[in-house]
Design a protein around this motif. Structure first.
Motif, PDB file in Angstrom:
ATOM      1  N   LEU A  10       5.889  12.157  11.575  1.00 49.56           N
ATOM      2  CA  LEU A  10       6.148  12.732  10.266  1.00 49.56           C
ATOM      3  C   LEU A  10       6.666  14.147  10.477  1.00 49.56           C
ATOM      4  O   LEU A  10       6.010  14.962  11.119  1.00 49.56           O
ATOM      5  CB  LEU A  10       4.843  12.735   9.466  1.00 49.56           C
ATOM      6  CG  LEU A  10       4.923  13.001   7.991  1.00 49.56           C
ATOM      7  CD1 LEU A  10       5.780  11.951   7.305  1.00 49.56           C
ATOM      8  CD2 LEU A  10       3.522  12.977   7.399  1.00 49.56           C
ATOM      9  N   THR A  28      10.408  15.699   3.649  1.00 46.22           N
ATOM     10  CA  THR A  28       9.440  15.158   4.598  1.00 46.22           C
ATOM     11  C   THR A  28       9.998  13.820   5.041  1.00 46.22           C
ATOM     12  O   THR A  28      10.413  13.007   4.217  1.00 46.22           O
ATOM     13  CB  THR A  28       8.063  14.984   3.935  1.00 46.22           C
ATOM     14  OG1 THR A  28       7.651  16.247   3.409  1.00 46.22           O
ATOM     15  CG2 THR A  28       7.035  14.480   4.928  1.00 46.22           C
ATOM     16  N   ARG A  30       9.718  10.379   7.714  1.00 50.60           N
ATOM     17  CA  ARG A  30       8.996   9.535   8.663  1.00 50.60           C
ATOM     18  C   ARG A  30      10.029   8.844   9.547  1.00 50.60           C
ATOM     19  O   ARG A  30      10.890   8.111   9.066  1.00 50.60           O
ATOM     20  CB  ARG A  30       8.137   8.494   7.976  1.00 50.60           C
ATOM     21  CG  ARG A  30       7.507   7.589   8.999  1.00 50.60           C
ATOM     22  CD  ARG A  30       6.166   7.026   8.758  1.00 50.60           C
ATOM     23  NE  ARG A  30       5.277   7.609   7.838  1.00 50.60           N
ATOM     24  CZ  ARG A  30       4.227   8.375   8.169  1.00 50.60           C
ATOM     25  NH1 ARG A  30       4.007   8.648   9.435  1.00 50.60           N
ATOM     26  NH2 ARG A  30       3.418   8.834   7.254  1.00 50.60           N
ATOM     27  N   LEU A  51       9.962  10.867   2.318  1.00 52.93           N
ATOM     28  CA  LEU A  51       8.697  10.624   1.625  1.00 52.93           C
ATOM     29  C   LEU A  51       8.515  11.594   0.469  1.00 52.93           C
ATOM     30  O   LEU A  51       8.915  12.762   0.561  1.00 52.93           O
ATOM     31  CB  LEU A  51       7.518  10.785   2.594  1.00 52.93           C
ATOM     32  CG  LEU A  51       7.538   9.913   3.850  1.00 52.93           C
ATOM     33  CD1 LEU A  51       6.286  10.173   4.679  1.00 52.93           C
ATOM     34  CD2 LEU A  51       7.658   8.450   3.504  1.00 52.93           C
ATOM     35  N   ARG A  54       3.315  12.052  -2.403  1.00 51.93           N
ATOM     36  CA  ARG A  54       2.206  11.118  -2.209  1.00 51.93           C
ATOM     37  C   ARG A  54       2.337  10.294  -0.943  1.00 51.93           C
ATOM     38  O   ARG A  54       1.471   9.500  -0.621  1.00 51.93           O
ATOM     39  CB  ARG A  54       2.102  10.201  -3.415  1.00 51.93           C
ATOM     40  CG  ARG A  54       1.838  10.988  -4.699  1.00 51.93           C
ATOM     41  CD  ARG A  54       1.718  10.097  -5.857  1.00 51.93           C
ATOM     42  NE  ARG A  54       0.423   9.440  -5.774  1.00 51.93           N
ATOM     43  CZ  ARG A  54       0.042   8.468  -6.567  1.00 51.93           C
ATOM     44  NH1 ARG A  54       0.852   8.017  -7.480  1.00 51.93           N
ATOM     45  NH2 ARG A  54      -1.146   7.933  -6.440  1.00 51.93           N
ATOM     46  N   GLY A  55       3.463  10.435  -0.244  1.00 51.92           N
ATOM     47  CA  GLY A  55       3.673   9.687   0.992  1.00 51.92           C
ATOM     48  C   GLY A  55       4.415   8.387   0.793  1.00 51.92           C
ATOM     49  O   GLY A  55       4.535   7.590   1.724  1.00 51.92           O
ATOM     50  N   PRO A  75       0.124  15.402   6.797  1.00 52.27           N
ATOM     51  CA  PRO A  75       0.111  14.111   6.094  1.00 52.27           C
ATOM     52  C   PRO A  75       0.119  14.334   4.588  1.00 52.27           C
ATOM     53  O   PRO A  75      -0.515  15.252   4.084  1.00 52.27           O
ATOM     54  CB  PRO A  75      -1.193  13.460   6.544  1.00 52.27           C
ATOM     55  CG  PRO A  75      -1.553  14.161   7.810  1.00 52.27           C
ATOM     56  CD  PRO A  75      -1.008  15.546   7.694  1.00 52.27           C
ATOM     57  N   PRO A  76       0.865  13.521   3.834  1.00 54.84           N
ATOM     58  CA  PRO A  76       0.920  13.681   2.383  1.00 54.84           C
ATOM     59  C   PRO A  76      -0.424  13.370   1.737  1.00 54.84           C
ATOM     60  O   PRO A  76      -1.250  12.648   2.299  1.00 54.84           O
ATOM     61  CB  PRO A  76       1.981  12.692   1.941  1.00 54.84           C
ATOM     62  CG  PRO A  76       2.297  11.856   3.102  1.00 54.84           C
ATOM     63  CD  PRO A  76       1.710  12.469   4.323  1.00 54.84           C
ATOM     64  N   PRO A  78      -2.243  11.356  -0.844  1.00 54.39           N
ATOM     65  CA  PRO A  78      -2.030  10.180  -1.695  1.00 54.39           C
ATOM     66  C   PRO A  78      -2.638  10.341  -3.083  1.00 54.39           C
ATOM     67  O   PRO A  78      -2.343   9.574  -3.982  1.00 54.39           O
ATOM     68  CB  PRO A  78      -2.688   9.032  -0.930  1.00 54.39           C
ATOM     69  CG  PRO A  78      -3.617   9.680   0.025  1.00 54.39           C
ATOM     70  CD  PRO A  78      -3.098  11.062   0.290  1.00 54.39           C
TER      71      PRO A  78
END
Length: 116
Positions: A10, A28, A30, A51, A54-55, A75-76, A78
């Motif tokens: 990420l 962002t 991935r 992303l 919230r991812g 990390p997002p 969620p």
């Protein structure tokens, strides 16, 4: 980031990686794959997904960036709040049909047509 990214990494892709991602165009990302296609020294082609907060993947992209400008992303979240969506207004044609029906009902045209 000096090592090549790996699938699943990420990353923050912003103006440090390429001017096309400067300012509010940062994203962002991935990583899905890293191309082995020859490029200029220090640059790489990445394939992956953009992303949202919230991812959730919003778009699949292939980007050309400077390796030294890539940074790991947090990390997002969620549980981040979604932005409220406005309600979709009904189409003008549908509103006209509804208005016409209401006008006919009020004016007695419907009752007169049924009686005749």
């Amino acid at each position: 980031m000096t090592a090549l990214p790996s699938p699943g990494d990420l990353l923050v892709v912003d103006g440090r990686a390429s001017v096309q991602f400067a300012g509010d165009r940062a994203l962002t990302f991935r990583v899905v794959s890293v191309s082995d296609q020859p490029t200029y020294a220090g640059w790489i082609w990445l394939t992956g997904y953009v992303l949202d907060r919230r991812g959730n993947a919003t778009a699949k992209r292939e980007i050309y960036v400077q390796l030294a400008g890539l940074h790991p992303a947090r990390p997002p979240d969620p549980t981040a709040r979604r932005t409220p969506r406005s309600r979709r207004a009904s189409s003008p044609a549908r509103r006209r049909d509804q208005d016409s029906a209401a006008t006919r009902a009020r004016s007695g045209l419907r009752a007169g047509a049924e009686a005749g």
